[in-house]
Design a protein around this motif. Structure first.
Motif, short mmCIF file in Angstrom:
data_model
loop_
_atom_site.label_atom_id
_atom_site.label_comp_id
_atom_site.label_asym_id
_atom_site.label_seq_id
_atom_site.Cartn_x
_atom_site.Cartn_y
_atom_site.Cartn_z
N TYR A 121 -23.05 -6.52 -22.18
CA TYR A 121 -23.81 -5.37 -21.68
C TYR A 121 -24.97 -5.85 -20.80
O TYR A 121 -25.21 -5.30 -19.73
CB TYR A 121 -24.31 -4.53 -22.87
CG TYR A 121 -25.20 -3.37 -22.47
CD1 TYR A 121 -24.71 -2.35 -21.66
CD2 TYR A 121 -26.51 -3.30 -22.91
CE1 TYR A 121 -25.53 -1.29 -21.29
CE2 TYR A 121 -27.33 -2.24 -22.55
CZ TYR A 121 -26.83 -1.24 -21.74
OH TYR A 121 -27.64 -0.19 -21.36
N ILE A 122 -25.66 -6.89 -21.25
CA ILE A 122 -26.76 -7.46 -20.46
C ILE A 122 -26.23 -7.95 -19.11
O ILE A 122 -26.84 -7.71 -18.06
CB ILE A 122 -27.48 -8.58 -21.24
CG1 ILE A 122 -28.27 -7.97 -22.40
CG2 ILE A 122 -28.38 -9.42 -20.33
CD1 ILE A 122 -28.81 -8.98 -23.40
N GLY A 123 -25.07 -8.62 -19.14
CA GLY A 123 -24.45 -9.08 -17.89
C GLY A 123 -24.15 -7.92 -16.96
O GLY A 123 -24.35 -8.02 -15.74
N LYS A 124 -23.69 -6.81 -17.51
CA LYS A 124 -23.40 -5.62 -16.71
C LYS A 124 -24.69 -5.07 -16.10
O LYS A 124 -24.73 -4.70 -14.92
CB LYS A 124 -22.72 -4.57 -17.60
CG LYS A 124 -22.29 -3.33 -16.87
CD LYS A 124 -21.60 -2.37 -17.84
CE LYS A 124 -21.27 -1.08 -17.12
NZ LYS A 124 -20.75 -0.07 -18.05
N LEU A 125 -25.76 -5.01 -16.91
CA LEU A 125 -27.04 -4.52 -16.41
C LEU A 125 -27.59 -5.42 -15.30
O LEU A 125 -28.26 -4.94 -14.38
CB LEU A 125 -28.07 -4.44 -17.54
CG LEU A 125 -27.86 -3.36 -18.60
CD1 LEU A 125 -28.89 -3.50 -19.71
CD2 LEU A 125 -27.94 -1.97 -17.98
N MET A 126 -27.31 -6.71 -15.40
CA MET A 126 -27.82 -7.67 -14.41
C MET A 126 -27.32 -7.35 -13.00
O MET A 126 -27.98 -7.67 -12.02
CB MET A 126 -27.42 -9.10 -14.78
CG MET A 126 -28.07 -9.65 -16.03
SD MET A 126 -29.86 -9.81 -15.90
CE MET A 126 -29.99 -11.08 -14.66
#
Length: 191
Positions: free
Chosen positions: A71-76
């Motif tokens: 999810y963090i990777g997607k937000l990045m």
């Protein structure tokens, strides 16, 4: 036909480049999870990413952490990466500088224990130093070592040197940086 082959090649290049870019964003996101909230305050990012990182710190189950990292990777993907990377570089630069400072103080302490005349150099570096106290701590530290006692005085010497340096009483001195500065003495910061 030749034109078609070229566009097919550039499709694969751009697809692999996208994959590399996504991996880089994922890695940067993972790096952000390694820092505590106090350090992350200095990193410019969206509220969504900040909340996701705070949530990541709370998670303990591996599966949940893996999903949160994705999810963090997607937000990045929607973040301004330049300012984030610049802030991390500053944070990491400070930690490298802090490690180098600790090594320098450890070396000064070791040189002082080996040679009491280093007291003069300590006095030059730190004019506010209580040289009588330092001499007494040196004797105690040597005695502790010889009797295999806990290194109380040894640690106190380091604490005093660190406090004097942080207090800004140190003046730049040509011998302050020892000639073997590059050697790694990791593992006994302040010990």
């Amino acid at each position: 036909m030749h034109k078609h082959e070229e566009s097919e090649d550039s499709y694969f290049v751009s697809k692999s480049q996208k994959k590399r870019d996504m991996d880089a964003l994922q890695d940067l996101g993972k790096k952000l999870t390694e820092y505590g909230p106090a350090r992350l305050k200095k990193v410019p990012m969206s509220d969504n990413l900040r909340e996701a990182l705070v949530e990541m710190a709370r998670l303990t189950a591996n599966g949940a952490r893996a999903r949160q990292l994705q999810y963090i990777g997607k937000l990045m993907r929607s973040e301004e990466i330049g300012p984030i990377q610049a802030a991390l570089d500053v944070i990491e630069g400070k930690s490298h500088a802090e490690v180098a400072r600790m090594h320098r103080l450890e070396k000064l302490r070791e040189r002082f224990l080996e040679d009491e005349t280093m007291l003069t150099e300590i006095g030059n570096l730190y004019p506010a130093a209580d040289l009588h106290r330092m001499r007494q701590l040196r004797r105690n530290a040597i005695k502790e070592r010889s009797e295999n006692k806990p290194p109380k005085a040894y640690r106190e010497i380091f604490q005093i040197l660190r406090e004097m340096e942080e207090g800004g009483v140190a003046t730049e001195h040509p011998h302050h940086h020892s000639e073997d500065e590059g050697h790694d003495h990791a593992g006994h910061h302040g010990e």
